[in-house]
Design an enzyme around this catalytic site. Structure first.
Site: not given
Lengths: 221, 374
Positions: B50, B97
């Site tokens: 999400c 990342h």
């Protein structure tokens, strides 16, 4: 945990060495008795701490173990007992002494659980959560563990008292009376808790003071 | 061959864009197939949650692959190029990342653990689709090691970061596992509903709902799978509850110390946790002094949530150091040159193809491809 395990290894080595020296269970002096109780606290922690889901029990019991061992060290420094091998080893005496001291280990951990309860209760009430708060076990587990430890201690004390009656040399009346008093205090605490439901705070305070009383009787015995 | 990452997250794109870019879970294997058919892409993993949509991949030319994937995503999701700006990382930056994502440092709720499972699931989907090979396998395996290392060596997960989570954490600190705990809702507001749902998700077993409007209580009880109690009768059920959440709009005190003392007497030593999220407050302050009863109001829960959040924020630097130290020690394994295969004494004539994983070329959907370097 690793440090506790390392300490336990040294305790075990020490007790084994003293056992060889005396040719019997190494509880012939105050220092040895304190080391034996410390050893039983650590052994109870290893066996029961995980089963009762009590993280940090080791952290809270370590200072007690340290205190007992420091006193033991002082006692040894002042007066290290000479080897005292008995003419004949009385198995019932060995049984009486070792189960009674293991019971002290269980009662000691019950007192530690009581301290942990009071500490956590205070933090929850004051809504001031320190670093330890997050690592402490839940309130409910502490109370459950405390009750179980008192039951274990009582069973061991009962076994110790029963085996005293089979010893070749009967224990003195004062020894029996003090052992009976410790048994009675814990049995009363447990009975009141079972039938009347002591509040956890009261139960914790009872566990701490009962253990202090048990220590006093030990020094008298 | 090097690695790259392209994507958007909650910091770079609003939910209206993220929802348009979300990959449909069931279609991810097909999407991976399409991505790997791009000439410049040799491996790929799609992470779609999400809060983020990211594609990790390996390529002979990461800059070209990033441009190709940029176009692919825009066309695939039928979105205008001006509407979205993807972040793009290559080589060490891409690995860093992913390591931060897996450690929960890039999450909306800092340090949350769900993302770790989502990264694992994304990798498993790519592995099963045959879309990964040496680079992605190494990269994701290392991200799992780092994620675990960060969580076990720092306090990034400690403390709650929302009022609901703070209430649940406190309930667990009092009762341990919440299985078997009964929750009573006094008042049927949205806040008490969400707090009750958090408790249910952690195992609380029964809900008792009471409200001045019985109709509302019934409705909420049905939603939560509990039972409704008339507002005139709720005091009789008070002692049954382990957790009481009060959120009525009453102008004065609804629960006083005498009521709780009486309930505690009937509870025979069992703890009680009271959460007062009403303004003005429903529960008298003196309730907090009752033995074995723990009272928290909305401000106190908010303080805990704020403390939890700031504690986690203070941990970011420590987490980054853990990641940095791990990389210093082990390097980024996905960027390490492949180990030379020992040359066989009598090579068979047909074994003239390169054994290096980098020479796999574009995606070939075969199970063998996926299992080369798990």
């Amino acid at each position: 945990m690793a440090l506790m395990a390392l300490g336990f290894v040294f305790q075990s080595l020490f007790l084994w060495e003293r056992g060889q020296l005396h040719n019997r269970c190494p509880i012939t002096s105050g220092g040895e008795i304190l080391i034996f109780i410390s050893w039983s606290i650590v052994i109870m922690y290893f066996f029961l701490g995980r089963a009762f889901r009590l993280s940090l029990l080791g952290v809270f019991s370590a200072p007690m173990v340290f205190l007992f061992q420091s006193i033991a060290l002082l006692l040894f420094w002042r007066n290290d007992p000479v080897p005292r091998p008995p003419a004949e080893v009385d198995r019932w005496l060995e049984m009486h002494a070792s189960t009674s001291l293991f019971a002290y280990g269980a009662f000691a951990l019950a007192a530690v659980a009581g301290v942990m309860y009071l500490f956590l209760d205070r933090q929850l009430k004051r809504r001031n959560h320190g670093q330890l708060f997050y690592n402490l076990p839940p309130i409910r587990y502490l109370v459950e563990a405390l009750v179980r430890l008192i039951i274990i201690g009582l069973i061991l004390t009962t076994a110790g008292i029963v085996s005293a009656f089979f010893m070749k040399q009967h224990p003195t009346e004062i020894h029996l009376a003090l052992s009976g008093a410790v048994w009675l205090v814990y049995a009363l605490v447990l009975a009141i808790h079972i039938f009347k439901r002591l509040r956890p705070r009261t139960l914790s305070i009872c566990a701490i003071f009962s253990f202090l009383l048990a220590l006093l009787t030990l020094s008298a015995v | 061959v090097s690695i790259f990452c392209i994507g958007v997250n909650h910091k770079t794109a609003p939910v209206e864009i993220r929802e348009r870019l979300a990959f449909v879970e069931e279609k991810i294997p097909d999407d991976l197939h399409r991505i790997c058919q791009i000439d410049t892409v040799v491996e790929a993993v799609v992470l779609s949650t999400c809060n983020r949509v990211e594609v990790y991949g390996a390529s002979d030319s990461p800059p070209l692959a990033l441009n190709d994937l940029n176009d692919f995503l825009i066309h695939h999701f039928k979105i205008e190029s001006e509407q979205v700006e993807f972040y793009k990382f290559q080589s060490e930056a891409a690995a860093h990342h992913l390591f931060e994502v897996a450690s929960g440092l890039d999450s909306m709720v800092l340090g949350e653990t769900e993302i770790f499972g989502q990264v694992k699931k994304a990798y498993a989907a790519a592995l099963n689709s045959g879309a990964t090979s040496r680079r992605m396998n190494k990269l994701f395996q290392q991200s799992f090691s780092i994620g675990k290392l960060v969580r076990s060596n720092t306090r990034i997960q400690q403390g709650a970061t929302s009022v609901g989570a703070a209430a649940v954490d406190l309930a667990e600190k009092i009762f341990g596992q919440l299985q078997g705990c009964q929750v009573m809702l006094v008042g049927a507001g949205d806040m008490s509903r969400s707090t009750a749902q958090s408790l249910l998700s952690r195992g609380a077993s029964e809900m008792i709902v009471t409200n001045r409007s019985y109709h509302k209580a019934l409705e909420l009880a049905e939603d939560l799978g509990g039972r409704a109690v008339h507002f005139d009768d709720w005091e009789e059920a008070l002692h049954e509850a382990d957790i009481i959440i009060s959120s009525t709009s009453a102008p004065g005190i609804v629960i006083d110390a005498a009521m709780i003392r009486e309930a505690m007497r009937k509870r025979r030593g069992h703890s009680l946790f009271l959460i007062d999220i009403a303004v003005p407050r429903d529960i008298a302050d003196q309730v907090g002094d009752v033995d074995n009863a723990y009272l928290y109001n909305i401000d106190q829960l908010q303080i805990l949530a704020d403390e939890g959040l700031s504690c986690r924020e203070r941990q970011i630097a420590i987490c980054r150091k853990v990641i940095h130290d791990h990389i210093e020690k082990r390097g980024i394994q996905a960027l390490a040159p492949p180990r030379e295969q020992p040359r066989p004494k009598d090579p068979p004539e047909e074994s003239s193809t390169s054994s290096g994983d980098d020479a796999l070329g574009p995606f070939v959907p075969s199970p063998g491809n996926a299992n080369q370097d798990p």
